[in-house]
Design an enzyme around this catalytic site. Structure first.
Site, PDB file in Angstrom:
ATOM      1  N   ASP A   1     -25.515  57.966  -0.101  1.00 56.59           N
ATOM      2  CA  ASP A   1     -25.437  57.710  -1.547  1.00 56.59           C
ATOM      3  C   ASP A   1     -26.204  56.454  -1.936  1.00 56.59           C
ATOM      4  O   ASP A   1     -26.074  55.413  -1.270  1.00 56.59           O
ATOM      5  CB  ASP A   1     -23.969  57.470  -1.941  1.00 56.59           C
ATOM      6  CG  ASP A   1     -23.280  58.726  -2.421  1.00 56.59           C
ATOM      7  OD1 ASP A   1     -23.974  59.663  -2.864  1.00 56.59           O
ATOM      8  OD2 ASP A   1     -22.043  58.768  -2.360  1.00 56.59           O
TER       9      ASP A   1
ATOM     10  N   GLU B   1     -19.671  68.964  -8.074  1.00 59.37           N
ATOM     11  CA  GLU B   1     -18.299  68.461  -7.872  1.00 59.37           C
ATOM     12  C   GLU B   1     -17.408  68.801  -9.067  1.00 59.37           C
ATOM     13  O   GLU B   1     -17.730  68.497 -10.219  1.00 59.37           O
ATOM     14  CB  GLU B   1     -18.329  66.941  -7.645  1.00 59.37           C
ATOM     15  CG  GLU B   1     -16.921  66.382  -7.431  1.00 59.37           C
ATOM     16  CD  GLU B   1     -16.868  64.991  -6.804  1.00 59.37           C
ATOM     17  OE1 GLU B   1     -17.927  64.405  -6.522  1.00 59.37           O
ATOM     18  OE2 GLU B   1     -15.751  64.502  -6.596  1.00 59.37           O
TER      19      GLU B   1
ATOM     20  N   LYS C   1     -28.707  60.498  -1.888  1.00 61.89           N
ATOM     21  CA  LYS C   1     -28.036  61.261  -2.958  1.00 61.89           C
ATOM     22  C   LYS C   1     -27.901  60.377  -4.190  1.00 61.89           C
ATOM     23  O   LYS C   1     -27.544  59.205  -4.078  1.00 61.89           O
ATOM     24  CB  LYS C   1     -26.663  61.749  -2.493  1.00 61.89           C
ATOM     25  CG  LYS C   1     -25.892  62.492  -3.600  1.00 61.89           C
ATOM     26  CD  LYS C   1     -24.755  63.330  -3.041  1.00 61.89           C
ATOM     27  CE  LYS C   1     -23.485  62.612  -2.745  1.00 61.89           C
ATOM     28  NZ  LYS C   1     -22.870  61.900  -3.891  1.00 61.89           N
TER      29      LYS C   1
ATOM     30  N   ASP D   1     -20.447  56.977  -1.048  1.00 60.37           N
ATOM     31  CA  ASP D   1     -19.902  55.671  -1.454  1.00 60.37           C
ATOM     32  C   ASP D   1     -18.374  55.721  -1.501  1.00 60.37           C
ATOM     33  O   ASP D   1     -17.719  54.700  -1.685  1.00 60.37           O
ATOM     34  CB  ASP D   1     -20.518  55.175  -2.775  1.00 60.37           C
ATOM     35  CG  ASP D   1     -20.330  56.151  -3.919  1.00 60.37           C
ATOM     36  OD1 ASP D   1     -19.662  57.186  -3.740  1.00 60.37           O
ATOM     37  OD2 ASP D   1     -20.855  55.865  -5.014  1.00 60.37           O
ATOM     38  N   SER D   2     -17.796  56.913  -1.282  1.00 55.97           N
ATOM     39  CA  SER D   2     -16.341  57.001  -1.117  1.00 55.97           C
ATOM     40  C   SER D   2     -15.906  56.204   0.114  1.00 55.97           C
ATOM     41  O   SER D   2     -14.729  55.866   0.253  1.00 55.97           O
ATOM     42  CB  SER D   2     -15.902  58.465  -0.984  1.00 55.97           C
ATOM     43  OG  SER D   2     -16.596  59.104   0.069  1.00 55.97           O
TER      44      SER D   2
ATOM     45  N   GLU E   1     -26.315  60.462  -8.247  1.00 53.79           N
ATOM     46  CA  GLU E   1     -25.535  61.178  -9.265  1.00 53.79           C
ATOM     47  C   GLU E   1     -26.404  61.317 -10.508  1.00 53.79           C
ATOM     48  O   GLU E   1     -27.006  60.344 -10.964  1.00 53.79           O
ATOM     49  CB  GLU E   1     -24.264  60.393  -9.587  1.00 53.79           C
ATOM     50  CG  GLU E   1     -23.324  60.333  -8.396  1.00 53.79           C
ATOM     51  CD  GLU E   1     -22.017  59.625  -8.700  1.00 53.79           C
ATOM     52  OE1 GLU E   1     -21.809  59.190  -9.847  1.00 53.79           O
ATOM     53  OE2 GLU E   1     -21.199  59.513  -7.768  1.00 53.79           O
TER      54      GLU E   1
HETATM   55  O1  KIV Z   1     -19.012  59.771  -1.945  1.00 54.11           O
HETATM   56  C1  KIV Z   1     -18.570  60.913  -1.749  1.00 54.11           C
HETATM   57  O2  KIV Z   1     -17.642  61.142  -0.967  1.00 54.11           O
HETATM   58  C2  KIV Z   1     -19.177  62.023  -2.488  1.00 54.11           C
HETATM   59  C3  KIV Z   1     -18.594  63.386  -2.299  1.00 54.11           C
HETATM   60  C4  KIV Z   1     -17.289  63.502  -2.975  1.00 54.11           C
HETATM   61  C5  KIV Z   1     -19.517  64.459  -2.725  1.00 54.11           C
HETATM   62  O3  KIV Z   1     -20.092  61.808  -3.217  1.00 54.11           O
END
Ligand code: KIV
Length: 259
Positions: free
Chosen positions: A71, A167, A100, A32-33, A102
């Site tokens: 994510d 992380e 993924k 989600d980055s 969290e």
């Molecule tokens: O969204 C992302 O880039 C991440 C990484 C930093 C692991 O979750």
């Protein structure tokens, strides 16, 4: 014998998916980055499921070799947790091999639900960017938080996660977690003892404003693009581009008769 390390890079589109695939990267993380790195949001918490589907489809179209992990966004985990299974299934239908999530106190049940529905899950502990008001800082430096992280790591494996991202965790704590788990640990700012590493592609290629301690500059691609775009603009303005070599022409006969 030392096991070969797993390589993972974030990826948000077909263009970089092809490059990462050609570079032999094992896993592409549609993180989600992407919300802040390519979609222009101020925070990852603005990212919607539709955004993650759009990015995942784009990565999938260009890539046949790397496994894709996507994510589950904040919108689902924090605002519509009842739609977690639906969201994960949609992401998988559209190209993700694994989702993924969290892992903080509230999402432990979601992990259980996902794996019970036979969905392949990677959990993510330590600094978890979706957690509201969590300062960007190394996690697990005091006994209480370190114990909590070890607990989340064990729960991840026990509840069926197939992989875990660590992380911003001290390297020796990440080593301890990697040693007690059978599932692979993938570190970002978690030292060299994890089973693999993940980085945000924009950070390692020189696109981010900052050079983070947990990252390394492997290229300065932004500078190269900047110079290419400037040169293009300058050549268009001063008439040096395009030239005859970049153009095609019809014969005079056609030109004469088209008026
Ligand atoms: O969204 C992302 O880039 C991440 C990484 C930093 C692991 O979750």
């Amino acid at each position: 014998m030392n096991k070969e390390k797993i390589t993972m890079l974030t990826c948000y589109d077909a263009l970089t998916a092809k490059i990462a695939q050609d570079a032999g990267i094992d896993y592409l993380l549609v993180g989600d980055s992407g919300g802040t790195n390519v979609l222009g949001y101020k925070s990852v918490n603005e990212v919607k499921l539709d955004d993650m589907l759009f990015l995942t489809k784009s990565v999938k179209r260009a890539n046949t070799k790397c496994k894709i992990i996507t994510d589950i966004p904040y919108e689902i985990v924090y605002e519509k947790p009842n739609e977690t299974i639906f969201a994960a299934q949609k992401l998988i239908e559209n190209g993700a091999d694994m989702v993924k999530i969290e892992l903080e106190n509230g999402s432990v049940e979601l992990l259980k639900k996902l794996t019970s529905a036979n969905i392949c899950v990677c959990s993510h502990i330590g600094y978890t960017p979706q957690t509201p008001n969590l300062k960007v800082s190394v996690q697990g430096k005091d006994v209480e938080r370190a114990k909590e992280l070890v607990k989340f790591a064990k729960i991840s494996q026990e509840f069926g996660a197939k992989m875990i991202v660590l992380e911003l965790i001290p390297a020796n704590l990440a080593k301890y977690i990697s040693d007690i788990l059978d599932i692979p640990t993938i570190g970002i700012g978690a030292g060299q003892f994890c089973d693999g590493q993940v980085q945000v592609w924009c950070d390692i290629s020189g696109f981010s404003d900052k050079i983070y301690r947990h990252s390394k500059l492997f290229a300065n691609a932004k500078e190269q693009l900047l110079s290419a775009f400037r040169e293009y603009a300058s050549q268009v303005k001063n008439g040096n581009f395009p030239t005859d070599a970049n153009s095609s022409f019809v014969c005079d006969e056609v030109l004469k008769n088209c008026f």
